[in-house]
Design a protein around this motif. Sequence first.
Motif, PDB file in Angstrom:
ATOM      1  N   ASP A   1       0.845  -1.201   0.000  1.00  0.00           N
ATOM      2  CA  ASP A   1       0.000   0.000   0.000  1.00  0.00           C
ATOM      3  C   ASP A   1       0.886   1.260   0.000  1.00  0.00           C
ATOM      4  OD1 ASP A   1      -2.066   1.754   0.205  1.00  0.00           O
ATOM      5  OD2 ASP A   1      -2.881   0.959   2.071  1.00  0.00           O
TER       6      ASP A   1
ATOM      7  N   LEU B   1       2.535   5.173  -0.230  1.00  0.00           N
ATOM      8  CA  LEU B   1       2.321   6.396   0.549  1.00  0.00           C
ATOM      9  C   LEU B   1       2.150   7.598  -0.381  1.00  0.00           C
ATOM     10  CD1 LEU B   1       5.193   5.873   3.153  1.00  0.00           C
ATOM     11  CD2 LEU B   1       2.850   4.986   3.221  1.00  0.00           C
ATOM     12  N   ILE B   2       1.605   8.677   0.165  1.00  0.00           N
ATOM     13  CA  ILE B   2       1.495   9.918  -0.600  1.00  0.00           C
ATOM     14  C   ILE B   2       2.676  10.822  -0.235  1.00  0.00           C
ATOM     15  CG2 ILE B   2       0.123  12.026  -0.963  1.00  0.00           C
ATOM     16  CD1 ILE B   2      -2.404  10.330  -0.653  1.00  0.00           C
TER      17      ILE B   2
ATOM     18  N   ILE C   1      -1.165  11.254  -9.557  1.00  0.00           N
ATOM     19  CA  ILE C   1      -0.306  10.078  -9.755  1.00  0.00           C
ATOM     20  C   ILE C   1       0.574  10.364 -10.965  1.00  0.00           C
ATOM     21  CG2 ILE C   1      -0.243   7.586 -10.206  1.00  0.00           C
ATOM     22  CD1 ILE C   1      -1.691   8.147  -7.616  1.00  0.00           C
TER      23      ILE C   1
ATOM     24  N   LEU D   1       5.884   0.522  -7.344  1.00  0.00           N
ATOM     25  CA  LEU D   1       5.263   1.080  -8.565  1.00  0.00           C
ATOM     26  C   LEU D   1       6.197   2.109  -9.199  1.00  0.00           C
ATOM     27  CD1 LEU D   1       1.653   1.757  -7.194  1.00  0.00           C
ATOM     28  CD2 LEU D   1       2.311  -0.050  -8.788  1.00  0.00           C
TER      29      LEU D   1
ATOM     30  N   ALA E   1       2.318   9.019  -5.876  1.00  0.00           N
ATOM     31  CA  ALA E   1       1.172   9.878  -5.554  1.00  0.00           C
ATOM     32  C   ALA E   1       1.725  11.121  -4.873  1.00  0.00           C
ATOM     33  CB  ALA E   1       0.225   9.136  -4.616  1.00  0.00           C
TER      34      ALA E   1
ATOM     35  N   SER F   1      -2.353   8.418   6.009  1.00  0.00           N
ATOM     36  CA  SER F   1      -3.179   8.885   7.119  1.00  0.00           C
ATOM     37  C   SER F   1      -2.693   8.250   8.429  1.00  0.00           C
ATOM     38  CB  SER F   1      -4.639   8.541   6.858  1.00  0.00           C
ATOM     39  OG  SER F   1      -4.778   7.174   6.530  1.00  0.00           O
TER      40      SER F   1
ATOM     41  N   ILE G   1      -7.849  11.314  -5.561  1.00  0.00           N
ATOM     42  CA  ILE G   1      -6.625  10.830  -6.226  1.00  0.00           C
ATOM     43  C   ILE G   1      -6.919  10.627  -7.698  1.00  0.00           C
ATOM     44  CG2 ILE G   1      -4.937   8.951  -6.397  1.00  0.00           C
ATOM     45  CD1 ILE G   1      -5.275   8.384  -3.477  1.00  0.00           C
TER      46      ILE G   1
ATOM     47  N   TYR H   1      -9.169   7.711  -9.113  1.00  0.00           N
ATOM     48  CA  TYR H   1      -9.069   6.426  -8.406  1.00  0.00           C
ATOM     49  C   TYR H   1      -9.701   6.468  -7.026  1.00  0.00           C
ATOM     50  CZ  TYR H   1      -5.697   5.068 -11.994  1.00  0.00           C
ATOM     51  OH  TYR H   1      -5.088   4.770 -13.172  1.00  0.00           O
TER      52      TYR H   1
ATOM     53  N   SER I   1      -8.891   1.680  -8.577  1.00  0.00           N
ATOM     54  CA  SER I   1      -7.451   1.893  -8.531  1.00  0.00           C
ATOM     55  C   SER I   1      -6.740   0.670  -9.114  1.00  0.00           C
ATOM     56  CB  SER I   1      -7.026   2.103  -7.084  1.00  0.00           C
ATOM     57  OG  SER I   1      -5.636   2.163  -7.008  1.00  0.00           O
TER      58      SER I   1
ATOM     59  N   PRO J   1      -5.039  -1.298  -2.525  1.00  0.00           N
ATOM     60  CA  PRO J   1      -5.282  -0.445  -1.362  1.00  0.00           C
ATOM     61  C   PRO J   1      -6.121   0.784  -1.651  1.00  0.00           C
ATOM     62  CG  PRO J   1      -3.002  -0.341  -2.062  1.00  0.00           C
ATOM     63  CD  PRO J   1      -3.636  -1.430  -2.833  1.00  0.00           C
ATOM     64  N   GLY J   2      -6.723   1.298  -0.605  1.00  0.00           N
ATOM     65  CA  GLY J   2      -7.565   2.479  -0.789  1.00  0.00           C
ATOM     66  C   GLY J   2      -8.869   2.056  -1.423  1.00  0.00           C
TER      67      GLY J   2
HETATM   68  P1  AMP Z   1      -3.600   7.181   2.558  1.00  0.00           P
HETATM   69  O1  AMP Z   1      -2.639   8.308   2.555  1.00  0.00           O
HETATM   70  O2  AMP Z   1      -3.564   6.366   3.809  1.00  0.00           O
HETATM   71  O3  AMP Z   1      -4.977   7.612   2.183  1.00  0.00           O
HETATM   72  O4  AMP Z   1      -3.121   6.181   1.432  1.00  0.00           O
HETATM   73  C1  AMP Z   1      -2.602   6.594   0.230  1.00  0.00           C
HETATM   74  C2  AMP Z   1      -3.362   5.972  -0.885  1.00  0.00           C
HETATM   75  O5  AMP Z   1      -2.934   6.582  -2.104  1.00  0.00           O
HETATM   76  C3  AMP Z   1      -3.094   4.500  -1.113  1.00  0.00           C
HETATM   77  O6  AMP Z   1      -3.899   3.691  -0.312  1.00  0.00           O
HETATM   78  C4  AMP Z   1      -3.409   4.315  -2.585  1.00  0.00           C
HETATM   79  O7  AMP Z   1      -4.784   4.066  -2.746  1.00  0.00           O
HETATM   80  C5  AMP Z   1      -3.090   5.673  -3.181  1.00  0.00           C
HETATM   81  N1  AMP Z   1      -1.831   5.652  -3.954  1.00  0.00           N
HETATM   82  C6  AMP Z   1      -0.599   5.961  -3.505  1.00  0.00           C
HETATM   83  N2  AMP Z   1       0.316   5.830  -4.488  1.00  0.00           N
HETATM   84  C7  AMP Z   1      -0.356   5.420  -5.580  1.00  0.00           C
HETATM   85  C8  AMP Z   1       0.032   5.111  -6.933  1.00  0.00           C
HETATM   86  N3  AMP Z   1       1.301   5.194  -7.332  1.00  0.00           N
HETATM   87  N4  AMP Z   1      -0.936   4.732  -7.793  1.00  0.00           N
HETATM   88  C9  AMP Z   1      -2.243   4.674  -7.406  1.00  0.00           C
HETATM   89  N5  AMP Z   1      -2.655   4.952  -6.142  1.00  0.00           N
HETATM   90  C10 AMP Z   1      -1.737   5.321  -5.250  1.00  0.00           C
END
Ligand code: AMP
Length: 316
Positions: free
Chosen positions: A50, A52-53, A88, A103, A107, A131, A169, A180, A208, A212-213
């Motif tokens: 999963d 990170l941002i 992204i 990946l 993000a 989060s 996102i 997504y 997505s 995750p997410g």
């Molecule tokens: P959160 O910050 O906990 O809401 O989690 C970040 C979310 O961003 C992840 O669960 C993914 O759904 C999404 N995310 C992060 N990087 C990518 C990526 N490279 N491609 C698609 N979705 C991403």
Amino acid sequence: MTEIDKAYKILKENGVVGIPTETVYGLAASIQSQAGINRIFELKERPFFDPLIVHVNSITQAKEYVSNWSPLCELLANHFWPGPLTLILTKKNSISDKITSGLKTVAIRMPSNKKTLELITRLGHPLAAPSANKFTKTSPTKLIDVTSVFPDLFVIDGGKCTVGIESTILEILHNQIKIYRPGMISKQEINTLLSQNNIPATISYHESPIAPGSLKHHYMPKTPIITTLGPLHEQDTSSLPKHLLQKTASWKLPINAAIAAREIYGHFRKLDQQETTSMIIEITPKQRIDDHFKGILNRLFKASSYFLPEDLVEES
Ligand code: AMP
Ligand code: MG
């Protein structure tokens, strides 16, 4: 020592700090600290698949870490940053695979909280931050929500989050924009910006590409939520386990979307502290189809255990 001094010191020593943003509180480490990034996953009990941002302090800083910044990105970022929009993009090598779960894309977003922006500026490079909640649990929107789960964590106080749910996102693929994760920046709002600028891009909701997410159950409190379309007394409740309706708490989703978003996670939390058998959350037929509520209902539906009518959420 100010809060920023303290947070800076912890980050420099490969630690993790809690940061306020307008969406929800984050659990942040320096993008340059592998130990800090590892600690985020450990604290959150988050699986490594999963990603990170990455949080930046400016458009200029975002561009340093991605290789496919386009005029369309510039338009979106100029209009919506700082704000709850995550893009992204193709990552450069300076973003580690740990952050992106292997990946090739990253993000990235610029949050609006002044203290968090100051911290990023002081550090000189972005923060990686998901989060600040345990994996799949409700996201925090106040300092106490973070410290009650992570008592040893230093958290910068930013008051109550003004947006209240996670960012929208999206990914831009040529002239196609894929959302997504819906959030408070709606498809409609993005569409308006595109047409004002005569950009022939299409925009649509997508699953997505990574799990995750988009997990079916997420943001879930311990007490089961029953989401109802209209009042409970108008529903056929025969499909529900009987004990659920013994002692209920109810909440009507506010008619104003900005208020609904700001309050929803607080209500999930409040409910978990009460001795009830379930929480009834009522939505209106209008909210069900309103684009401004897309992000809010996405979170509500993932947090809900039961729906009345049962087919309220159609599987796509
Ligand atoms: P959160 O910050 O906990 O809401 O989690 C970040 C979310 O961003 C992840 O669960 C993914 O759904 C999404 N995310 C992060 N990087 C990518 C990526 N490279 N491609 C698609 N979705 C991403
Ligand atoms: Mg999260």
